[in-house]
Design a protein around this motif. Structure first.
Motif, PDB file in Angstrom:
ATOM      1  N   HIS A  28       0.939  -1.153   0.016  1.00 37.29           N
ATOM      2  CA  HIS A  28       0.081   0.039  -0.115  1.00 37.29           C
ATOM      3  C   HIS A  28       0.973   1.268   0.077  1.00 37.29           C
ATOM      4  CE1 HIS A  28      -2.622   2.541   2.759  1.00 37.29           C
ATOM      5  NE2 HIS A  28      -3.228   2.704   1.530  1.00 37.29           N
ATOM      6  N   GLY A 178      -5.049   3.222   6.944  1.00 38.62           N
ATOM      7  CA  GLY A 178      -5.108   1.728   6.246  1.00 38.62           C
ATOM      8  C   GLY A 178      -3.864   1.003   6.799  1.00 38.62           C
ATOM      9  N   ILE A 179      -3.308   0.353   5.623  1.00 41.55           N
ATOM     10  CA  ILE A 179      -2.122  -0.433   6.114  1.00 41.55           C
ATOM     11  C   ILE A 179      -0.947   0.657   6.165  1.00 41.55           C
ATOM     12  CG2 ILE A 179      -0.466  -2.188   5.031  1.00 41.55           C
ATOM     13  CD1 ILE A 179      -3.055  -3.653   4.081  1.00 41.55           C
ATOM     14  N   ILE A 180      -0.467   0.541   7.379  1.00 41.31           N
ATOM     15  CA  ILE A 180       0.582   1.803   7.651  1.00 41.31           C
ATOM     16  C   ILE A 180       2.011   1.355   7.612  1.00 41.31           C
ATOM     17  CG2 ILE A 180      -0.921   3.193   8.853  1.00 41.31           C
ATOM     18  CD1 ILE A 180      -0.056   2.135  11.480  1.00 41.31           C
ATOM     19  N   GLY A 181       1.993   0.093   7.469  1.00 43.95           N
ATOM     20  CA  GLY A 181       3.486  -0.572   7.165  1.00 43.95           C
ATOM     21  C   GLY A 181       4.484  -0.236   8.233  1.00 43.95           C
ATOM     22  N   TYR A 232      -1.909   1.092  -4.185  1.00 43.93           N
ATOM     23  CA  TYR A 232      -3.019   1.854  -4.103  1.00 43.93           C
ATOM     24  C   TYR A 232      -2.988   3.029  -2.863  1.00 43.93           C
ATOM     25  CZ  TYR A 232      -4.139  -1.119  -0.188  1.00 43.93           C
ATOM     26  OH  TYR A 232      -4.167  -1.945   1.006  1.00 43.93           O
ATOM     27  N   HIS A 234      -5.333   3.904   0.188  1.00 48.82           N
ATOM     28  CA  HIS A 234      -6.596   3.608   0.792  1.00 48.82           C
ATOM     29  C   HIS A 234      -7.545   4.965   0.699  1.00 48.82           C
ATOM     30  CE1 HIS A 234      -8.514   1.101   4.007  1.00 48.82           C
ATOM     31  NE2 HIS A 234      -9.205   2.145   4.363  1.00 48.82           N
TER      32      HIS A 234
END
Lengths: 272, 263
Positions: A28, A178-181, A232, A234
Motif C-alpha cells: 500500500h 489503512g495498512i501503515i506498514g 493503491y 486507501h
C-alpha cells in the motif's frame, strides 16, 4: 519543519548519488511518483532499502539507479518474479547488484530500531535459516539477563527516507491510513525525509490515535496525485492489479522494459 | 454418494479442515490463504486470520491477490504497523498456527523460497523469505500446503530459508521459546506428518483414488508411509460449494478491478 516543494525539487535537494535510500509502503502507498522522479534525475549508485522491492525497485534497478539492495521479499505480489531485479542479480544487468537479504521480521525490527535511535535490532529470529550464512549483517548475541541466543541486525538509518501518504495539512502534518506498514518508522529513522501526498487539506480530521507524522519531523512534502499508482491509496484509488500482471511481460525483456521506461517515465516529464 | 471434485479442491478442503475453530492463524498468501478463508466460511467461523501486512482478525470477502490488498484492511478488526505485527503479535506468542506455502520442501520440512542453485550464482532467483522464517519458529505450530511434485519435494532443499527441523531433524532441540514447527503437510495427493521421534515426514493419509506409488513417484526421496495408512475424507457438498463461490467471487472482483478507473 516540513517544506512544501515540488517533487522535482524535493528529490533534487535531498537525494544524492551514492545515498542510502529507504522507500516504504507495504504493498500500500508505495511512492512510485518519487521513484520515477529519481530515475528521471539519473541518480546512481544508490543503496535501496525496502522490505518488498516491488515494481518500484524493479524499475529503479532496471534503470541503473542501484548498486546495493536491502530487502526481505523480492517478488511481484500475486504474479511472480521481479525480472529486472533477477536480471541484475543473475546476470549483472544493467550493472551488478549487491544484495543483503533479510526476513520481514528482521527488517521491521531494523526500521523500528532506526526510529528509536539504536544501533541494532534484537529479535527471536533466523533460527535454523541459511540467511545468516549469506548475509553478513545478521549476527547472534547472548541476552545478558537470560543467556538466550537472539538474532541481531543493524538498525536502518538511511540518508533519505521517502514514503507516500493520503494527506498533509497546511502545516505539513501528515496522516497515514489503512495498512501503515513502516511509514512512520522510515521517516523517523532517516536523516532526511520526503513525504509525497495525494492532497493538502485544511484539516486532517484525524482521530486521537491516528497515525499522524508531525510536520516538524519531516523535511519535505510534495504533492503527487496518484503518487502511489499502480499500488493503491486507501480511500483514494484501488491497486491496479492488471498493471501488476502486465508488468511481468514488460519487465521480462530488456528492450520492452527500456521502451516502457522511455514512454512512461522519461517522457512523462515529472507531471508531479 | 461421491461428488465430483478436483485434486486442487481436495487439497484446499483438507487444508481448511486442519484449522480448528477459534484458532489464531498467521496466513501466507496463495494456497494457505484460500484454505484459511474456506475454514472461516465453513466449520471455523471464529478462526482469527492475521496477515503480515498488519491486518488483525480480517474477514476478506474475496481472496487477496497480494498480502496487503485493501480488502484485508477494510474487513479487519484493526490494522497495526508491520513492526507491531511481527514483534507483539507473532513474537509475543499470540499465534497458534502459521500457515505456509513453499517452492521446495525436504524430508525434515525445511522450506526454500530463496533460490534454485547456488546463492552467489543462482539458476533461478525466487522471492525470498518474507515473513516465513519467523512465522515458522514463533507460531505455536505450522501447517504447510503445497502441490505435490518432484520439483517441490526434494531430497535436500537448495537453501534453508525457513527451518522445519533442520538438515538432520534436530534444529529445534533445546532452543527456548520455539514453536513445535511443522505438524502437517497437505498436498493434492496426501497428508504427511513428521515422525514424533526423528521428525522425518511420514504419509499418514492418501486422498481418495491416490496410490502410494503415485506419492512416491512425486517425491524426491524414499518417502515413508504410516503402518495404518488412512484415506483422507472426501470434501463435502457444502465445502465445495463455498470454495467455488469464493473463487468465482474472487475472479469477478479482480477482473472488475482491472477494468476500473485506473486502467
Amino acid at each position: 519543519m516540513a517544506e512544501f516543494l515540488s517533487l522535482h525539487d524535493a528529490v533534487a535537494r535531498h537525494v544524492e548519488d551514492g545515498a542510502t535510500l529507504a522507500m516504504e509502503g507495504f504493498t500500500h502507498l508505495i511512492p512510485f511518483a518519487a521513484g520515477h522522479e529519481i530515475i528521471r534525475q539519473g541518480r546512481r549508485e544508490l543503496t535501496l532499502i525496502r522490505m518488498t522491492p516491488d515494481l518500484i525497485f524493479d524499475q529503479m534497478i532496471g534503470a541503473g539507479c542501484a548498486r546495493r539492495l536491502i530487502f526481505s521479499w523480492g517478488g511481484n505480489p500475486g504474479v511472480g518474479s521481479l525480472h529486472r531485479l533477477r536480471d541484475a542479480v543473475e546476470h549483472g544487468y544493467p550493472q551488478p547488484l549487491e544484495i543483503f537479504e533479510h526476513s520481514h521480521a528482521a527488517m521491521a525490527c531494523a526500521f523500528e530500531a532506526g526510529a528509536a535511535g539504536l544501533p541494532l535490532a534484537v529479535l527471536r529470529g533466523y533460527v535454523g535459516s541459511d540467511l545468516p550464512k549469506v548475509n553478513s549483517q545478521i549476527k547472534f548475541i547472548e541476552c545478558p539477563f537470560t543467556g538466550e541466543r537472539l538474532a541481531a541486525v543493524p538498525a536502518v538509518r538511511p540518508d533519505v527516507g521517502i514514503v507516500h501518504a493520503q494527506k498533509a495539512d497546511r502545516a505539513g502534518n501528515v496522516l497515514v491510513e489503512g495498512i501503515i506498514g513502516v511509514q512512520k518508522e522510515v521517516v523517523l529513522a532517516a536523516r532526511h525525509s520526503i513525504v509525497t501526498v495525494e492532497a493538502v487539506v485544511d484539516d486532517l480530521e484525524a482521530g486521537p490515535n491516528a497515525c499522524v507524522i508531525p510536520g516538524w519531523a519531516i523535511d519535505a512534502i510534495a504533492v503527487a496525485e496518484q503518487g502511489a499508482y499502480p499500488s493503491y491509496a486507501h480511500g483514494y484509488y484501488p491497486r491496479d492489479n492488471a498493471f501488476y500482471k502486465a508488468w511481468d511481460a514488460i519487465a521480462r525483456d530488456r528492450e520492452s522494459f527500456a521502451a516502457w521506461l522511455e514512454e512512461h517515465v522519461y517522457h512523462a516529464g515529472g507531471a508531479a | 454418494m461421491s461428488l465430483d471434485y478436483t485434486a486442487a479442491e481436495m487439497m484446499t478442503v483438507t487444508a481448511a479442515r486442519a484449522l480448528e475453530n477459534g484458532t489464531t492463524c498467521f496466513v501466507g498468501i496463495g494456497l494457505p490463504s484460500e484454505a484459511a478463508n474456506l475454514a472461516r466460511l465453513t466449520h471455523a467461523p471464529d478462526v482469527v486470520l492475521i496477515y503480515e501486512s498488519g491486518t488483525l482478525q480480517t474477514k476478506p470477502n474475496v481472496l487477496p491477490l497480494s498480502i496487503g490488498d485493501g480488502e484485508l484492511c477494510e474487513t479487519a478488526l484493526t490494522t497495526v504497523s508491520v513492526p507491531e505485527m511481527f514483534r507483539y503479535w507473532l513474537q509475543g506468542g499470540h499465534v497458534d498456527v502459521g500457515f505456509l506455502g513453499t517452492a521446495q520442501i525436504d524430508r525434515y520440512c525445511n522450506l526454500n523460497t530463496t533460490l534454485i542453485g547456488d546463492y552467489r550464482e543462482p539458476k533461478v532467483r525466487l522471492p525470498g523469505g518474507g515473513g516465513a522464517p519467523e512465522i515458522a519458529t514463533n507460531a505455536g505450530e505450522v501447517f504447510i500446503t503445497v502441490k505435490h511434485s518432484k520439483r517441490t519435494f526434494v531430497e535436500a532443499v537448495d537453501f534453508v530459508t525457513t527451518v522445519g527441523f533442520g538438515r538432520d531433524g534436530t534444529a529445534r532441540d533445546g532452543v527456548p521459546h520455539i514453536g513445535r514447527g511443522p505438524t502437517r503437510v497437505i498436498t493434492d495427493l496426501c497428508v504427511m506428518k513428521p515422525d514424533p521421534e526423528t521428525k522425518e515426514l511420514v504419509v499418514v493419509s492418501l486422498h481418495p483414488g491416490v496410490t502410494a506409488e503415485q506419492v512416491q513417484e512425486a517425491t524426491g526421496w524414499e518417502i515413508r508411509f504410516a503402518e495404518r495408512l488412512e484415506t483422507t475424507p472426501e470434501p463435502g457438498e457444502q465445502e465445495l460449494e463455498v470454495l467455488r463461490e469464493l473463487k468465482a467471487r474472487t475472479a469477478r472482483h479482480h477482473a472488475g478491478n482491472e477494468m476500473g478507473e485506473n486502467a
